[in-house]
Design a protein around this motif. Structure first.
Motif, PDB file in Angstrom:
ATOM      1  N   ASN A   1     -28.149  10.076  -0.154  1.00 50.02           N
ATOM      2  CA  ASN A   1     -28.748   8.787  -0.508  1.00 50.02           C
ATOM      3  C   ASN A   1     -30.126   8.632   0.133  1.00 50.02           C
ATOM      4  O   ASN A   1     -31.086   8.182  -0.521  1.00 50.02           O
ATOM      5  CB  ASN A   1     -27.820   7.657  -0.060  1.00 50.02           C
ATOM      6  CG  ASN A   1     -28.445   6.279  -0.189  1.00 50.02           C
ATOM      7  OD1 ASN A   1     -29.101   5.803   0.741  1.00 50.02           O
ATOM      8  ND2 ASN A   1     -28.247   5.635  -1.319  1.00 50.02           N
TER       9      ASN A   1
ATOM     10  N   ASP B   1     -33.543   8.163  -1.975  1.00 45.41           N
ATOM     11  CA  ASP B   1     -34.206   6.865  -1.829  1.00 45.41           C
ATOM     12  C   ASP B   1     -35.393   6.906  -0.871  1.00 45.41           C
ATOM     13  O   ASP B   1     -35.866   5.850  -0.439  1.00 45.41           O
ATOM     14  CB  ASP B   1     -33.205   5.819  -1.343  1.00 45.41           C
ATOM     15  CG  ASP B   1     -32.321   5.295  -2.458  1.00 45.41           C
ATOM     16  OD1 ASP B   1     -32.627   5.577  -3.632  1.00 45.41           O
ATOM     17  OD2 ASP B   1     -31.329   4.608  -2.160  1.00 45.41           O
TER      18      ASP B   1
ATOM     19  N   TYR C   1     -23.809   5.137  -8.080  1.00 43.12           N
ATOM     20  CA  TYR C   1     -24.507   4.056  -7.375  1.00 43.12           C
ATOM     21  C   TYR C   1     -25.967   4.400  -7.089  1.00 43.12           C
ATOM     22  O   TYR C   1     -26.882   3.714  -7.555  1.00 43.12           O
ATOM     23  CB  TYR C   1     -23.784   3.714  -6.077  1.00 43.12           C
ATOM     24  CG  TYR C   1     -24.586   2.765  -5.206  1.00 43.12           C
ATOM     25  CD1 TYR C   1     -24.795   1.449  -5.614  1.00 43.12           C
ATOM     26  CD2 TYR C   1     -25.142   3.188  -4.001  1.00 43.12           C
ATOM     27  CE1 TYR C   1     -25.547   0.576  -4.838  1.00 43.12           C
ATOM     28  CE2 TYR C   1     -25.891   2.328  -3.218  1.00 43.12           C
ATOM     29  CZ  TYR C   1     -26.101   1.023  -3.642  1.00 43.12           C
ATOM     30  OH  TYR C   1     -26.844   0.169  -2.881  1.00 43.12           O
ATOM     31  N   THR C   2     -26.196   5.479  -6.325  1.00 33.52           N
ATOM     32  CA  THR C   2     -27.552   5.774  -5.860  1.00 33.52           C
ATOM     33  C   THR C   2     -28.504   6.118  -7.005  1.00 33.52           C
ATOM     34  O   THR C   2     -29.597   5.556  -7.103  1.00 33.52           O
ATOM     35  CB  THR C   2     -27.520   6.935  -4.851  1.00 33.52           C
ATOM     36  OG1 THR C   2     -26.708   6.565  -3.730  1.00 33.52           O
ATOM     37  CG2 THR C   2     -28.923   7.276  -4.362  1.00 33.52           C
TER      38      THR C   2
ATOM     39  N   LYS D   1     -28.371   1.613  -8.764  1.00 31.26           N
ATOM     40  CA  LYS D   1     -29.118   0.893  -7.738  1.00 31.26           C
ATOM     41  C   LYS D   1     -30.459   0.381  -8.238  1.00 31.26           C
ATOM     42  O   LYS D   1     -30.877  -0.736  -7.914  1.00 31.26           O
ATOM     43  CB  LYS D   1     -29.308   1.771  -6.504  1.00 31.26           C
ATOM     44  CG  LYS D   1     -29.995   1.048  -5.347  1.00 31.26           C
ATOM     45  CD  LYS D   1     -30.037   1.906  -4.104  1.00 31.26           C
ATOM     46  CE  LYS D   1     -30.692   1.171  -2.947  1.00 31.26           C
ATOM     47  NZ  LYS D   1     -30.713   1.987  -1.707  1.00 31.26           N
ATOM     48  N   ARG D   2     -31.155   1.188  -9.022  1.00 36.03           N
ATOM     49  CA  ARG D   2     -32.503   0.814  -9.458  1.00 36.03           C
ATOM     50  C   ARG D   2     -32.534   0.221 -10.864  1.00 36.03           C
ATOM     51  O   ARG D   2     -33.617  -0.022 -11.399  1.00 36.03           O
ATOM     52  CB  ARG D   2     -33.424   2.035  -9.399  1.00 36.03           C
ATOM     53  CG  ARG D   2     -33.430   2.721  -8.036  1.00 36.03           C
ATOM     54  CD  ARG D   2     -34.490   3.783  -7.959  1.00 36.03           C
ATOM     55  NE  ARG D   2     -34.358   4.591  -6.747  1.00 36.03           N
ATOM     56  CZ  ARG D   2     -35.369   5.205  -6.144  1.00 36.03           C
ATOM     57  NH1 ARG D   2     -36.585   5.121  -6.651  1.00 36.03           N
ATOM     58  NH2 ARG D   2     -35.170   5.909  -5.056  1.00 36.03           N
TER      59      ARG D   2
ATOM     60  N   ASN E   1     -25.456  -3.574  -9.307  1.00 40.12           N
ATOM     61  CA  ASN E   1     -25.318  -2.250  -8.683  1.00 40.12           C
ATOM     62  C   ASN E   1     -24.249  -2.210  -7.602  1.00 40.12           C
ATOM     63  O   ASN E   1     -23.430  -1.296  -7.564  1.00 40.12           O
ATOM     64  CB  ASN E   1     -26.670  -1.783  -8.118  1.00 40.12           C
ATOM     65  CG  ASN E   1     -27.370  -2.852  -7.285  1.00 40.12           C
ATOM     66  OD1 ASN E   1     -26.750  -3.797  -6.804  1.00 40.12           O
ATOM     67  ND2 ASN E   1     -28.673  -2.712  -7.129  1.00 40.12           N
ATOM     68  N   ILE E   2     -24.231  -3.225  -6.764  1.00 38.67           N
ATOM     69  CA  ILE E   2     -23.310  -3.191  -5.632  1.00 38.67           C
ATOM     70  C   ILE E   2     -21.890  -3.535  -6.057  1.00 38.67           C
ATOM     71  O   ILE E   2     -20.923  -3.175  -5.387  1.00 38.67           O
ATOM     72  CB  ILE E   2     -23.795  -4.129  -4.507  1.00 38.67           C
ATOM     73  CG1 ILE E   2     -23.120  -3.757  -3.183  1.00 38.67           C
ATOM     74  CG2 ILE E   2     -23.529  -5.589  -4.857  1.00 38.67           C
ATOM     75  CD1 ILE E   2     -23.438  -2.362  -2.711  1.00 38.67           C
TER      76      ILE E   2
ATOM     77  N   TYR F   1     -36.457  -5.789  -0.847  1.00 35.81           N
ATOM     78  CA  TYR F   1     -36.000  -5.250  -2.123  1.00 35.81           C
ATOM     79  C   TYR F   1     -37.007  -5.524  -3.241  1.00 35.81           C
ATOM     80  O   TYR F   1     -37.246  -4.671  -4.103  1.00 35.81           O
ATOM     81  CB  TYR F   1     -34.631  -5.844  -2.488  1.00 35.81           C
ATOM     82  CG  TYR F   1     -33.495  -5.277  -1.683  1.00 35.81           C
ATOM     83  CD1 TYR F   1     -33.139  -3.930  -1.783  1.00 35.81           C
ATOM     84  CD2 TYR F   1     -32.757  -6.079  -0.816  1.00 35.81           C
ATOM     85  CE1 TYR F   1     -32.091  -3.414  -1.045  1.00 35.81           C
ATOM     86  CE2 TYR F   1     -31.705  -5.568  -0.069  1.00 35.81           C
ATOM     87  CZ  TYR F   1     -31.376  -4.238  -0.191  1.00 35.81           C
ATOM     88  OH  TYR F   1     -30.341  -3.723   0.545  1.00 35.81           O
TER      89      TYR F   1
ATOM     90  N   VAL G   1     -36.325  -2.866  -6.241  1.00 32.44           N
ATOM     91  CA  VAL G   1     -34.882  -2.702  -6.408  1.00 32.44           C
ATOM     92  C   VAL G   1     -34.316  -4.014  -6.948  1.00 32.44           C
ATOM     93  O   VAL G   1     -34.478  -5.067  -6.321  1.00 32.44           O
ATOM     94  CB  VAL G   1     -34.202  -2.342  -5.069  1.00 32.44           C
ATOM     95  CG1 VAL G   1     -32.701  -2.187  -5.265  1.00 32.44           C
ATOM     96  CG2 VAL G   1     -34.797  -1.068  -4.497  1.00 32.44           C
TER      97      VAL G   1
END
Length: 310
Positions: free
Chosen positions: A73, A77, A140-141, A145-146, A151-152, A204, A209
């Protein structure tokens, strides 16, 4: 030659300047601590017997798998980590470690953890560990996420696997109780993470993000924190509902749930000043984030204690 320069001499080589603490930082040890704890609870509560050495090995494999996910990750990232204040000091964006070294470290650790789990326990546990790593890295990653403020919610499932893996290490099966433990972590993750994102939303937003406070605003985020905290209550008491633990767990779970709901209500009210004006210092969100960590730890500790004592 200074350390940062030496650390980035070659993208794919082990950096000269990397220190032991940088390798440890790649594993995200604070995140790993809860992963290890919930995985160990899965091992402890599973019916049957596993040699203590193999049980410890299984927990270490879960820890290594979580650390490997964290390292990969950080490699992926590294661009947004360099922009965000709270992550700019990580080994890669700070220039203390080459990206290729972090990636190689994560991939080797991931493969080794799955292989060792298969050798020490069984293929079901090893498959669960491999699935959790792949889910965190790819779903996720790299994907969610983006791209989406949810995402979470979806990606948080990766952190819910450890008790299922621990249980499977002992039994070789995936049963109802570990799935309930999975559900507890799954519903706990959004209010936990969104509480943090409320006071980190500027970071963020600067990194692009699409966290919920960035996309929908703090007011909607606070409402969702409360909604998921309320949804967590029946899930938290579900081990009692299926007869796995007794009334003592129910009482403890309800007390912890009530405290979590209280913090979520404080988060919701934080954005409502006199006359409907917007007024917030995000202090309740910080307190809710910290309490959420204690909530999950105490809930799983109560589950283990009430089951073993009962």
């Amino acid at each position: 030659m200074d350390k940062p320069t030496a650390a980035v001499l070659m993208d794919g080589a082990f950096p000269i300047g990397a220190e032991l603490e940088d390798w440890i930082a790649l594993l995200k040890p604070r995140v790993m601590s809860l992963v290890v704890f919930t995985g160990a609870i899965g091992v402890l509560l599973a019916p049957g017997h596993l040699n203590p050495v193999l049980a410890i090995t299984a927990v270490l494999c879960i820890a290594a798998g979580a650390g490997a996910s964290g390292a990969i990750n950080m490699w992926y990232d590294r661009d947004i980590d360099a922009i965000m204040r709270r992550t700019a000091g990580r080994p890669i964006p700070a220039g203390r470690m080459a990206p290729g070294s972090a990636l190689g470290f994560g991939v080797v650790l991931a493969c080794a953890s799955v292989l060792m789990m298969a050798i020490a326990t069984n293929l079901v546990a090893a498959g669960g560990l491999a699935l959790s790593i792949c889910f965190y890295v790819f779903i996720y990653t790299m994907w969610l996420k983006r791209r989406t403020p949810q995402n979470i919610v979806i990606g948080g499932a990766a952190g819910a696997f450890p008790p299922v893996i621990g249980w499977a290490a002992v039994t070789g099966t995936v049963d109802l109780v570990p799935l309930l433990m999975f559900a507890i972590i799954f519903f706990w993750t959004p209010p936990h993470f969104w509480s943090m994102s409320l006071y980190a939303s500027e970071d963020y937003g600067r990194a692009g993000v699409p966290m919920l406070p960035v996309v929908s605003g703090p007011r909607i985020t606070r409402a969702w924190v409360l909604a998921y905290t309320l949804a967590l209550v029946p899930v938290a008491i579900s081990p009692w509902a299926v007869g796995f633990v007794g009334i003592d767990y129910l009482i403890l779970a309800l007390i912890l749930s009530a405290m979590f709901v209280y913090h979520a209500l404080r988060v919701l009210m934080d954005g409502q000043g006199p006359g409907g004006t917007s007024l917030t210092n995000n202090a309740p969100a910080r307190k809710a984030f910290r309490f959420s960590l204690m909530h999950l730890f105490l809930l799983f500790a109560a589950l283990a204690l009430c089951r073993l004592v009962g």
